[in-house]
Write a protein that holds these residues in place. Structure first.
Motif, PDB file in Angstrom:
ATOM      1  N   LEU A  29      -4.678  68.539  85.483  1.00  0.00           N
ATOM      2  CA  LEU A  29      -4.712  69.006  86.966  1.00  0.00           C
ATOM      3  C   LEU A  29      -6.018  69.675  87.274  1.00  0.00           C
ATOM      4  O   LEU A  29      -6.006  70.096  88.660  1.00  0.00           O
ATOM      5  CB  LEU A  29      -3.445  70.019  86.817  1.00  0.00           C
ATOM      6  N   ILE A  30      -6.935  69.713  86.561  1.00  0.00           N
ATOM      7  CA  ILE A  30      -8.249  70.280  87.223  1.00  0.00           C
ATOM      8  C   ILE A  30      -8.846  69.028  87.939  1.00  0.00           C
ATOM      9  O   ILE A  30      -9.091  68.017  87.788  1.00  0.00           O
ATOM     10  CB  ILE A  30      -9.481  70.382  86.056  1.00  0.00           C
ATOM     11  N   ARG A  31      -9.014  69.468  89.101  1.00  0.00           N
ATOM     12  CA  ARG A  31      -9.563  68.340  90.303  1.00  0.00           C
ATOM     13  C   ARG A  31     -11.084  68.731  90.472  1.00  0.00           C
ATOM     14  O   ARG A  31     -11.437  69.575  90.111  1.00  0.00           O
ATOM     15  CB  ARG A  31      -8.621  68.890  91.749  1.00  0.00           C
ATOM     16  N   SER A  32     -11.566  67.517  91.023  1.00  0.00           N
ATOM     17  CA  SER A  32     -12.999  67.434  91.388  1.00  0.00           C
ATOM     18  C   SER A  32     -13.372  68.664  92.198  1.00  0.00           C
ATOM     19  O   SER A  32     -12.369  69.144  93.063  1.00  0.00           O
ATOM     20  CB  SER A  32     -13.300  66.201  92.157  1.00  0.00           C
ATOM     21  N   PRO A  33     -14.357  69.498  92.099  1.00  0.00           N
ATOM     22  CA  PRO A  33     -15.413  69.245  91.313  1.00  0.00           C
ATOM     23  C   PRO A  33     -15.288  69.556  89.783  1.00  0.00           C
ATOM     24  O   PRO A  33     -16.425  69.652  89.193  1.00  0.00           O
ATOM     25  CB  PRO A  33     -16.590  69.936  91.958  1.00  0.00           C
ATOM     26  N   GLY A  34     -14.313  70.235  89.449  1.00  0.00           N
ATOM     27  CA  GLY A  34     -14.118  70.563  87.976  1.00  0.00           C
ATOM     28  C   GLY A  34     -14.166  69.415  87.107  1.00  0.00           C
ATOM     29  O   GLY A  34     -13.838  68.365  87.696  1.00  0.00           O
ATOM     30  N   GLU A  35     -14.867  69.602  85.978  1.00  0.00           N
ATOM     31  CA  GLU A  35     -14.896  68.553  84.832  1.00  0.00           C
ATOM     32  C   GLU A  35     -14.288  68.671  83.677  1.00  0.00           C
ATOM     33  O   GLU A  35     -14.411  69.888  83.038  1.00  0.00           O
ATOM     34  CB  GLU A  35     -16.497  68.390  84.848  1.00  0.00           C
ATOM     35  N   VAL A  36     -13.386  67.774  83.095  1.00  0.00           N
ATOM     36  CA  VAL A  36     -12.860  67.932  81.664  1.00  0.00           C
ATOM     37  C   VAL A  36     -13.410  66.923  80.963  1.00  0.00           C
ATOM     38  O   VAL A  36     -13.503  65.860  81.166  1.00  0.00           O
ATOM     39  CB  VAL A  36     -11.376  68.000  82.000  1.00  0.00           C
ATOM     40  N   THR A  37     -13.988  67.400  79.754  1.00  0.00           N
ATOM     41  CA  THR A  37     -14.596  66.369  78.602  1.00  0.00           C
ATOM     42  C   THR A  37     -13.922  67.019  77.253  1.00  0.00           C
ATOM     43  O   THR A  37     -13.503  68.248  77.048  1.00  0.00           O
ATOM     44  CB  THR A  37     -15.979  66.369  78.389  1.00  0.00           C
TER      45      THR A  37
END
Lengths: 277, 347
Positions: free
Chosen positions: A56-64
């Motif tokens: 659910l983290i939307r751009s500009p947030g980044e998940v790796t």
């Protein structure tokens, strides 16, 4: 048997004017059909961890992450569209405050029914019956009347029960509960948590309970992760929480007031003990 | 709370609400009458002079003043003015020498027709554009829509009108030129409603309909563009506000499709503020755009009011002001009713 959820080295970052800031810095854990609690103070990254699992983290947030598997399938490589059959149907999330997390212009019944309709086509009548049964399961008397009400017409405790009904009606395997009771009165907190606990155990689901309340997590969970500034600092069985070794956890435990205590001053967290500054 | 017509109490409540509704409209209208009337009397324009001209003798002047009833105390003048207005008598226009009510019945439909087509274009394009821009915030689509909306704010109406005429009428010949209809078709259909498009449909005369439409389409599209700019900007900002709300996350958690998240979950709550924006734009268009009406020789209320003001034709000015005020009251009351229908939180 593969665990329900396997997370390895999960990182969440957001861009700021001073460059990217990591709010989750390499969190790893696995979760079976059990109850796992994540505790930590505000800003420790516990909610972001929960939201990252549902993507659910939307751009500009980044998940790796090195690995983010749900029931044997990879979550990270899925497109937004491919996430949809999982969301709600297989993994779901109870949000914090029903005042903000229920749509103000849709009836409660319509919002619960939508959770089913998003994944399967059910005849109208059967759907209405299922909504009624679910409302009864979350201990709402007079479910037909409540189903026709709008969110502003129900109390906080009832709103959160509606939320639980909405998230459990498609019978998911994993439930993430993000501070499910912090917006509620103390008197209804226990009722709501007992209800979640009962439904989870009866349906053999996995629960990820995110909270800032150590006692609450210790009571309702099998295992506990303690998070501080984006990292897991302690991982233990709920029963062994009192034997925690990390200074942050020890500090948190020491700061809990007791009803029979005689201390005049509660200890303050000494952050230098673990951050090294 | 919805009104229950099955019970006696429900019906009583309905009539109580209705009475209150009618009373507020009547009071607002009376206030509007009072303000326009007294402003009309305070402005340094001598209505008597406007009638008799500046070469009249003092006797002629005084006789006309008495004939017009202007020698009586203001409050009495007001009372008789209200009485006249209630009976539909707005006086006679000095410049056209016709009854103001007749004049307005001719010019207002011309503006109404153009404004209605304009607002349909503005809403029909502006709302989807605003929603799309918000749903793709920061993308090239969003940027494009924002530039278009900014243009709508900053381009002068008369310039766009002239360029539009030069391009689509003079060069390409796609549309007809100024005026409501070609002279050849003028007065062919009976003015039942005064709206040429409707009248020609009623008469079954498709040739007139096509001609009137080709005259109307360019000025209406330009008006539509201006309201589109405003509506798209407001829609975008309302939508962005909604898309940041927690219940949007809830909808996504449930696995609802993105289309449904945007058009059902985020759009439904903005209908109420959007109605205010659309209502105000429509009311603004109904005032008559003097610029557009002048460029397109459109015999609308904006033109009529401007000419009346320049000729110190106070009856016409008051009449036109009243119509515009009544339009505002009507649109506001309609919005009020729609709020109650669309927002379950309002009682």
């Amino acid at each position: 048997m593969t665990p329900l959820l396997e997370i390895e080295n999960l990182r969440v970052s957001f861009p700021t004017t001073q460059g990217r800031i990591e709010v989750v810095k390499g969190v790893s854990f696995t979760l079976g059909r059990e109850r796992l609690g994540i505790v930590g103070e505000s800003g420790s990254g516990k909610s972001m961890t929960g939201r990252a699992i549902l993507r659910l983290i939307r751009s500009p947030g980044e998940v790796t992450a090195e690995r983010m598997m749900f029931d044997g399938t990879d979550l990270l490589s899925r497109s937004e569209r491919a996430m949809r059959p999982l969301r709600g149907a297989r993994m779901s999330m109870i949000m914090q405050d029903p005042k903000f997390s229920l749509n103000p212009v849709m009836t409660v019944g319509a919002q619960i029914a939508e959770a089913v309709r998003a994944h399967e086509s059910v005849p109208r009548r059967a759907l209405a019956n299922r909504v009624r049964e679910m409302l009864e399961a979350v201990r709402i008397n007079d479910p037909d009347r409540v189903a026709r009400m709008y969110p502003h017409e129900v109390s906080g405790g009832m709103g959160q029960r509606v939320m639980i009904a909405m998230m459990l009606i498609p019978r998911p395997d994993l439930l993430i509960a993000d501070e499910p009771t912090s917006a509620l009165d103390v008197s209804v907190q226990a009722q709501v948590l007992d209800l979640i606990d009962e439904l989870i155990v009866n349906n053999g689901m996995g629960l990820l309970l995110i909270s800032h309340d150590l006692n609450l997590v210790a009571r309702y969970c099998d295992r506990i992760l303690v998070m501080n500034s984006g990292e897991v600092v302690e991982s233990c069985d709920a029963a062994d929480l009192h034997a925690a070794t990390h200074p942050y956890t020890r500090g948190l435990l020491a700061a809990i007031p007791r009803i029979d205590e005689t201390r005049d001053v509660l200890p303050v967290l000494d952050r230098s003990a673990w951050s090294g500054t | 709370m919805p009104i229950d017509f099955r019970s006696r109490d429900g019906i009583l409540r309905f009539f109580r609400v209705l009475t209150g509704f009618v009373l507020t409209i009547a009071l607002t209208f009376l206030g509007l009458l009072a303000i326009t009337f007294f402003i009309g009397r305070v402005v340094p324009i001598d209505p008597v002079l406007a009638v008799v001209g500046d070469r009249a003798t003092q006797e002629q002047y005084d006789a006309m003043k008495i004939a017009m009833g202007l020698d009586r105390p203001l409050i009495l003048q007001f009372v008789s003015y209200v009485g006249d207005v209630v009976q539909g008598d707005l006086g006679r226009s000095v410049s056209t020498n016709r009854l103001v009510a007749e004049d307005l019945a001719r010019v207002f439909p011309a503006t109404l027709e153009m404004a209605t087509i304009g607002i349909i274009i503005g809403v029909g394009l502006g709302v989807p554009m605003g929603v799309t821009a918000a749903a793709h915030q920061g993308s090239w689509l969003d940027q494009g829509i924002r530039v278009l909306a900014l243009l709508g704010y900053s381009v002068p109406a008369f310039w766009l009108g002239l360029v539009g005429l030069a391009l689509f009428y003079a060069s390409l010949g796609w549309v007809s030129g100024p005026g409501r209809v070609d002279i050849f078709y003028d007065g062919v259909v009976d003015p039942v409603t005064g709206l040429l498009l409707v009248d020609s449909i009623l008469a079954g005369d498709w040739e007139v309909f096509r001609n009137a439409l080709s005259h109307l389409v360019l000025p209406a599209a330009i008006l539509g563009f201006f309201s589109l700019a405003y509506i798209a900007r407001m829609t975008r900002s309302f939508m962005l506000d909604q898309l940041g709300q927690e219940y949007i996350t809830t909808a996504r958690v449930k696995g609802v499709s993105e289309w449904r998240v945007i058009w059902v979950h985020a759009f439904a709550p903005i209908r109420v503020p959007l109605i205010t924006v659309i209502g105000l734009s429509y009311a603004g268009l109904l005032e008559g755009s003097v610029m557009i009406e002048t460029v397109f020789s459109w015999p609308g209320i904006g033109n009529y009011l401007t000419v009346a003001l320049l000729n110190a034709d106070m009856n016409a000015v008051l009449g036109a002001t009243l119509i515009i005020g009544a339009v505002f009251i009507g649109i506001n009351k309609t919005s009020d009713v729609l709020y109650r229908v669309l927002d379950p939180r309002s009682t």
